[in-house]
Design an enzyme around this catalytic site. Structure first.
Site, PDB file in Angstrom:
ATOM      1  N   GLU A 152       0.816  -1.213   0.000  1.00  8.43           N
ATOM      2  CA  GLU A 152       0.000   0.000   0.000  1.00  8.43           C
ATOM      3  C   GLU A 152       0.851   1.265   0.000  1.00  8.43           C
ATOM      4  O   GLU A 152       0.765   2.095   0.919  1.00  8.43           O
ATOM      5  CB  GLU A 152      -0.975  -0.010   1.181  1.00  8.43           C
ATOM      6  CG  GLU A 152      -1.979  -1.136   1.068  1.00  8.43           C
ATOM      7  CD  GLU A 152      -3.108  -1.074   2.081  1.00  8.43           C
ATOM      8  OE1 GLU A 152      -2.933  -0.438   3.129  1.00  8.43           O
ATOM      9  OE2 GLU A 152      -4.161  -1.679   1.815  1.00  8.43           O
ATOM     10  N   CYS A 159      10.627  16.530   3.874  1.00  7.68           N
ATOM     11  CA  CYS A 159      12.010  16.736   4.336  1.00  7.68           C
ATOM     12  C   CYS A 159      12.788  17.573   3.319  1.00  7.68           C
ATOM     13  O   CYS A 159      12.327  17.768   2.186  1.00  7.68           O
ATOM     14  CB  CYS A 159      12.676  15.383   4.556  1.00  7.68           C
ATOM     15  SG  CYS A 159      13.126  14.590   3.008  1.00  7.68           S
ATOM     16  N   GLU A 309      -6.240  -8.267  -1.369  1.00  3.22           N
ATOM     17  CA  GLU A 309      -6.677  -8.460   0.023  1.00  3.22           C
ATOM     18  C   GLU A 309      -8.180  -8.244   0.102  1.00  3.22           C
ATOM     19  O   GLU A 309      -8.752  -7.435  -0.641  1.00  3.22           O
ATOM     20  CB  GLU A 309      -6.021  -7.438   0.959  1.00  3.22           C
ATOM     21  CG  GLU A 309      -4.538  -7.567   1.126  1.00  3.22           C
ATOM     22  CD  GLU A 309      -3.988  -6.494   2.079  1.00  3.22           C
ATOM     23  OE1 GLU A 309      -4.751  -5.987   2.931  1.00  3.22           O
ATOM     24  OE2 GLU A 309      -2.802  -6.162   1.960  1.00  3.22           O
ATOM     25  N   HIS A 360      -8.419  -9.132  13.598  1.00  3.81           N
ATOM     26  CA  HIS A 360      -8.867  -8.961  12.210  1.00  3.81           C
ATOM     27  C   HIS A 360      -9.275 -10.326  11.665  1.00  3.81           C
ATOM     28  O   HIS A 360      -8.657 -11.344  11.979  1.00  3.81           O
ATOM     29  CB  HIS A 360      -7.722  -8.387  11.377  1.00  3.81           C
ATOM     30  CG  HIS A 360      -8.132  -7.915  10.015  1.00  3.81           C
ATOM     31  ND1 HIS A 360      -8.462  -8.778   9.000  1.00  3.81           N
ATOM     32  CD2 HIS A 360      -8.283  -6.666   9.509  1.00  3.81           C
ATOM     33  CE1 HIS A 360      -8.789  -8.077   7.923  1.00  3.81           C
ATOM     34  NE2 HIS A 360      -8.692  -6.792   8.202  1.00  3.81           N
TER      35      HIS A 360
HETATM   36  C1  GAL Z   1      -4.553  -3.448   4.543  1.00  4.12           C
HETATM   37  C2  GAL Z   1      -3.076  -3.752   4.735  1.00  4.12           C
HETATM   38  C3  GAL Z   1      -2.881  -5.077   5.451  1.00  4.12           C
HETATM   39  C4  GAL Z   1      -3.766  -5.126   6.676  1.00  4.12           C
HETATM   40  C5  GAL Z   1      -5.196  -4.925   6.248  1.00  4.12           C
HETATM   41  C6  GAL Z   1      -6.205  -5.011   7.369  1.00  4.12           C
HETATM   42  O1  GAL Z   1      -4.802  -2.119   4.252  1.00  4.12           O
HETATM   43  O2  GAL Z   1      -2.425  -3.831   3.487  1.00  4.12           O
HETATM   44  O3  GAL Z   1      -1.518  -5.220   5.815  1.00  4.12           O
HETATM   45  O4  GAL Z   1      -3.383  -4.145   7.582  1.00  4.12           O
HETATM   46  O5  GAL Z   1      -5.327  -3.650   5.692  1.00  4.12           O
HETATM   47  O6  GAL Z   1      -7.510  -4.830   6.893  1.00  4.12           O
END
Ligand code: GAL
Length: 672
Positions: A152, A159, A309, A360
């Site tokens: 992401e 800086c 994801e 999560h």
């Molecule tokens: C995404 C991130 C993951 C995890 C996920 C949780 O934005 O890439 O590493 O944090 O959210 O929903």
């Protein structure tokens, strides 16, 4: 490079390094569970830097060797990540330049993730070093499927190095300071610079309102990140030229022009976390998710993308994190496939016992077992994807394009006018996407730099800025027979945010055939109306007062002091036509208007007369067409089919119609 794998991918983020002490138990169990769930891909190494390089220059790949070997032995492919999304503490201590500086010029402390300075030479060097080693080590490994660079990517560091690069970028764009002053209209408030060194990035303790500075900073920040991506991927492309590269994106993330980022990677992928509610509101959630899928496909030239994801159950970071009702995970996964994804991936395969993401959703949740509803639902997705494997690599062939352009969005976000700070660009584009989806059209999302020649219709709402060359491109598109539908607040400024004047009119004026005289901003208790084809429609928030030059009025306002002035027009231009909507209105008009335009132009939906709640998309594998009928409503719907089609999951033939249960997707194939 085009990515292709003969199966649809199913899997997710996998962090075995968090279970290093349980290799004999947990690691083995992981492979067994993955097979049981029909998982064929896992993303590894995303947050592994402190294990791969525990001390500066001291590398340990032995554990990753085992992980990769385990994956290969179990027929699972690795989406191998570079670890630049998060750094070990030693790296920040030894090389403080890797830390970002805030907009009020304070250096960050070590912590969190996704917060490196992309201008830091130390960071570039360390990332290249570790990426080189990863590529050398795994270049011939049978598990290696693709590279997942960083995590992401986002940006914004103020800086001194970033300031320096910003000034270099400005010099390259504007050449001389006089030209910059002219383009930025710096006579205003006496802000004429005498040299580039006087320019600072936007800041609340300095310049925070100059629209031209804000836009330049956003453009620079994207370019600086793209440069970093090239640095990060250089060893990967050199050592493994045949392994595709992806980066997981965040749909409408405001800070980056993803159409530019998309050019630096081979496959786009994105992280999809809809706030499913389990009730009638899921229809809106589904429509918004559809828009995001189409956008993420668009940024890499409409090629198949990956859903990198998604949560296999609740997330933990929405304010309220409800469980997903049964069937939602299958719907979420198949919806991605329907819009052109070649994967259903989750965050995360196994939940850790600690850390902020311990609660999560995960394929293996905190119970550590497969005896959960989530696991069973994930396994169901696994079986569905196997049945749909023929779809992998298939393409979309939409005739309708919708414009969403980050430069336009940025320009509107910072424009001091109408509803300041709330111009609703994204909402407006989404409302057109929704209307098209409900009418049964598949939609490609493009920006002003994209090729339009493959489309018959371009819908361009609130195309406020005409970037260099876009006006000419639009004229060629319409004069060649294309149909343009555009709206209020379009074609007001050029690429430098300078307004068009009558002596130097907007390229849109010739196309729309109207002169925009004035624009009214309505508050949330004030409404206007117009009538069209016997119906009365509401005007809200924005209403333009236009004078037709060559256009034919189709509908006019019925009230306020501009009653009788046209608010919907059409103009012939070459072989094509341009429709112009001068007012923001409700979904009912967008539906009726787009239906009318498509009918006039002979552009037909994938299926006619869809019941409310159902949308449809198509993917093509050569001559073969797959139709996805998606019902996001809470009750069963029936769709009418012009010809008999095969339901792919059950291999049953559907004649004339097909029932689609609530929150579910039917995949249909034309009869051969
Ligand atoms: C995404 C991130 C993951 C995890 C996920 C949780 O934005 O890439 O590493 O944090 O959210 O929903």
């Amino acid at each position: 490079m085009r990515f292709h794998y003969p199966e649809l991918l199913h899997g997710g983020d996998y962090n075995p390094e968090q279970w290093m002490e349980q290799k004999d138990t947990i690691w083995k169990e992981d492979m067994r569970y993955a097979r049981e769930a029909g998982i064929n891909t896992l993303s590894v190494g995303i947050f592994s830097w402190s294990y791969l390089e525990p001390e500066d220059g001291v590398y340990d790949f032995s554990w990753m060797d085992e992980v990769m070997d385990n994956l290969a032995a179990n027929g699972i492919k690795a989406v191998l990540a570079t670890p630049s999304g998060a750094r070990p503490p030693w790296l920040a201590k030894k090389y403080p330049s890797v830390l970002r500086m805030t907009e009020n010029r304070l250096p960050n402390l070590y912590g969190g993730r996704h917060n490196a300075c992309y201008s830091s030479p130390d960071y570039e060097r360390k990332v290249q070093e570790i990426n080189t080693r990863l590529a050398e080590r795994y270049k011939d490994h049978p598990a290696l499927l693709m590279w997942h660079v960083s995590n992401e990517y986002n940006n914004d560091c103020h800086c001194p190095r970033c300031q320096e690069r910003f000034r270099e970028w400005l010099k390259a764009r504007y050449g001389t300071i006089e030209n910059l002053n002219r383009c930025w209209w710096n006579g205003f408030w006496s802000h004429r610079f005498t040299c580039f060194e006087e320019i600072e990035s936007p800041s609340s303790i300095g310049e925070s309102v100059n629209p031209a500075l804000l836009l330049s900073w956003r453009r620079f920040s994207t370019d600086n990140l793209v440069r970093f991506i090239h640095t990060e991927t250089e060893p990967l492309r050199r050592i493994t030229p045949d392994v595709p590269v992806t980066a997981n994106l965040m749909h409408t993330f405001p800070g980056l022009d993803y159409f530019k980022v998309g050019q630096a990677i081979d496959v786009s992928s994105w992280d999809n976390y809809p706030a499913w509610t389990g009730d009638a509101r899921d229809l809106a959630v589904s429509l918004e998710t559809a828009f995001k899928h189409d956008l993420m496909r668009g940024v890499c030239d409409q090629k198949p993308f990956l859903m990198m994801e998604s949560s296999p159950s609740a997330v933990n970071w929405h304010t309220i994190n409800p469980l997903r009702k049964p069937g939602t995970i299958l719907y979420q996964g198949l919806q991605a496939i329907a819009h052109g994804s070649d994967s259903v991936q989750y965050f995360q395969f196994r939940a850790g016992r600690g850390g902020s993401e311990q609660y999560h959703g995960a394929v293996i949740d905190r119970t550590g077992t497969a005896n959960t509803r989530t696991f069973r639902e994930v396994a169901e997705v696994g079986s569905a994807l196997k049945k749909l494997r023929a779809i992998s690599g298939s393409e979309t062939r939409n005739e309708v394009a919708l414009l969403y352009d980050w430069n336009v969005r940025w320009a509107l976000d910072d424009a001091w006018m109408l509803h300041r700070g709330n111009q609703k660009y994204e909402e407006t584009v989404l409302s057109f996407h929704t209307a098209l989806s409900k009418l049964g059209y598949g939609v490609d999302i493009v920006d002003e730099t994209c090729d339009l020649s493959r489309y018959r219709v371009l819908v361009a709402p609130m195309a406020y800025m005409m970037r260099e060359g876009f006006g000419e491109k639009l004229k060629a598109f319409v004069s060649g027979g294309g149909t343009l539908v555009t709206t209020y607040v379009s074609g007001w400024v050029n690429e430098e945010l300078l307004t068009y004047m009558d002596a130097d009119p907007s390229p849109l004026q010739e196309l729309t055939g109207v002169h925009v005289d004035e624009c009214d901003a309505l508050d949330d208790v004030t409404f206007g109306h117009f009538s069209w084809k016997g119906h009365r429609y509401r005007v809200k928030e924005v209403a333009e007062l236009v004078t037709p030059l060559t256009a034919t009025p189709l509908a006019s306002y019925t009230d306020r002091f501009y009653a009788c002035k046209p608010c919907f027009t059409v103009n012939d231009f070459g072989e094509g036509s341009c429709y112009y909507l001068g007012a923001r209105t409700d979904a009912d008009f967008l539906h009726d208007m787009l239906k009318y335009v498509m009918n006039e132009e002979g552009v037909w939906p994938l299926l006619d007369d869809l019941p409310d709640g159902v949308t449809v998309t198509a993917r093509y594998q050569g001559e073969k067409r797959f139709l996805f009928a998606m019902n996001a409503a809470m009750d069963e719907k029936t769709i009418e089919l012009p010809d008999a089609m095969h339901e792919v999951m059950t291999d049953k033939l559907c004649y004339e119609h097909c029932a689609v249960p609530p929150l579910s997707i039917r995949v249909l194939r034309d009869e051969e």
